[in-house]
Design an enzyme around this catalytic site. Structure first.
Site, PDB file in Angstrom:
ATOM      1  N   HIS A 146       4.542  59.152  24.626  1.00 63.32           N
ATOM      2  CA  HIS A 146       5.289  59.772  25.731  1.00 63.32           C
ATOM      3  C   HIS A 146       6.653  60.365  25.320  1.00 63.32           C
ATOM      4  O   HIS A 146       6.849  61.568  25.376  1.00 63.32           O
ATOM      5  CB  HIS A 146       5.545  58.741  26.839  1.00 63.32           C
ATOM      6  CG  HIS A 146       4.328  58.012  27.312  1.00 63.32           C
ATOM      7  ND1 HIS A 146       3.369  58.577  28.135  1.00 63.32           N
ATOM      8  CD2 HIS A 146       3.925  56.741  27.097  1.00 63.32           C
ATOM      9  CE1 HIS A 146       2.430  57.677  28.399  1.00 63.32           C
ATOM     10  NE2 HIS A 146       2.741  56.565  27.791  1.00 63.32           N
TER      11      HIS A 146
HETATM   12  O1  RIB Z   1       5.285  55.711  31.433  1.00 63.50           O
HETATM   13  C1  RIB Z   1       5.729  55.861  30.103  1.00 63.50           C
HETATM   14  C2  RIB Z   1       7.207  55.650  30.021  1.00 63.50           C
HETATM   15  O2  RIB Z   1       7.519  54.323  30.422  1.00 63.50           O
HETATM   16  C3  RIB Z   1       7.751  55.770  28.583  1.00 63.50           C
HETATM   17  O3  RIB Z   1       9.078  56.211  28.632  1.00 63.50           O
HETATM   18  C4  RIB Z   1       7.695  54.370  28.082  1.00 63.50           C
HETATM   19  O4  RIB Z   1       8.666  54.108  27.052  1.00 63.50           O
HETATM   20  C5  RIB Z   1       8.078  53.611  29.323  1.00 63.50           C
HETATM   21  O5  RIB Z   1       9.505  53.628  29.419  1.00 63.50           O
END
Ligand code: RIB
Ligand code: CA
Length: 313
Positions: free
Chosen positions: A243
């Site tokens: 992500h």
């Molecule tokens: O949903 C994914 C996000 O939530 C990313 O930023 C992961 O690190 C968590 O913070």
């Protein structure tokens, strides 16, 4: 080389946050003014320590790390140890950090820096719940028009949610903070699950990090091998979505991404859809467009950039 772009990374490390921070530290196009930690994946005591561990792993102990909000604006803190492990950085054995945490509170640092630096010169890169950013905007409303851009990881639309059927973790943890940020009028680029779920840490891609043969490369492979197992089990894929590095990759190579400028509104009333980012992708409302929502990524190009830049550390 053009003048490096001034950024502040707001983060809740988290293995994917860690890779985003490493990508930024390995990229001379970026001038990281500071890293502000927020409670999210794990409690604040751990996210601020993890941010320092990553800076030391990168050989950059001079980086300024600040500690911020210990909990969301209104709701109770929800964490994600099931994904990131008890420490939030499970995978490699990283030493306790020697570099000091900055004394100043992250929210004060954000306000002071945005009021001091030239207006429109700083990009904020939130990688976790938006509590610090919202608090800074509430503490000093004058900072909003001084922010060049906010490039954030959060939300989801066609892809749904990853914490509830409709909400992504960062927005779900602090929907009220997200509402403040999306209503702030600051230009926003949003990296939702729709795009991050197309950037999977396949075995081949993790091997490319390990083959760097460096401390950073090996630790990154170990972090991702731990981090991906939860989503592999959930989605039945080879690899999990990477992500947060999408935020930094966008600053370096925006053409890796495709999306659309539209309205994004955050659900803060219904418990059923709390934290949902309602994206008016087809323009069926008259709501003002407030974010560029990314939906596609050149994922091979993304991972090639990651390996090349982490290889410099
Ligand atoms: O949903 C994914 C996000 O939530 C990313 O930023 C992961 O690190 C968590 O913070
Ligand atoms: Ca994160």
């Amino acid at each position: 080389m053009p003048i490096p772009r001034k950024i502040i990374i707001d983060t809740d490390p988290g293995q994917d946050d860690a890779v985003a921070i490493l990508l930024a530290l390995g990229s001379p196009e970026l001038d990281i003014l500071g890293i502000t930690a927020v409670a999210g994946n794990v409690p604040l005591k751990l996210t601020e320590k993890n941010a320092r561990k990553i800076c030391e792993l990168a050989g950059r102990p001079e980086t300024k790390v600040f500690s911020g909000a210990i909990r969301p604006l209104i709701r109770e803190l929800v964490t994600a140890e099931e994904v990131h492990g008890k420490t939030g950085l499970n995978g490699p054995e990283l030493p306790e950090p020697k570099m000091k945490l900055q004394e100043q509170h992250a929210v004060d640092y954000l306000v002071e820096t945005l009021m001091r630096e030239e207006a429109g010169s700083i990009t904020l890169c939130p990688l976790g719940p938006l509590t610090n950013i919202a608090l800074a905007m509430i503490r000093e409303p004058k900072i909003a028009p001084r922010i060049k851009e906010i490039v954030l990881m959060g939300g989801g639309f066609f892809e749904g949610g990853n914490v509830t059927p409709s909400a992504e973790f960062n927005i779900y943890v602090d929907p009220h903070a997200a509402d403040v940020v999306f209503r702030s009028g600051v230009p926003i680029v949003m990296m939702p699950l729709d795009v991050t779920h197309k950037a999977l840490t396949t075995t081949k891609r993790i091997d490319a990090f390990r083959k760097l043969g460096t401390k950073v490369g090996i630790a990154t492979a170990q972090m991702l091998e731990f981090f991906e197992r939860y989503d592999e089990g959930k989605y039945g894929t080879d690899g999990g979505p990477l992500h947060d590095p999408c935020v930094i990759a966008y600053l370096l190579k925006p053409d890796l991404f495709q999306g659309r400028h539209c309205n994004v509104t955050v659900e803060t009333a219904s418990e059923l859809t709390m934290g949902m980012t309602v994206v008016d992708w087809w323009g069926v409302t008259k709501r003002e467009k407030n974010a560029t929502v990314m939906r596609d990524i050149d994922h091979d190009g993304f991972f090639a950039l990651l390996v090349e830049r982490l290889g410099r550390l």
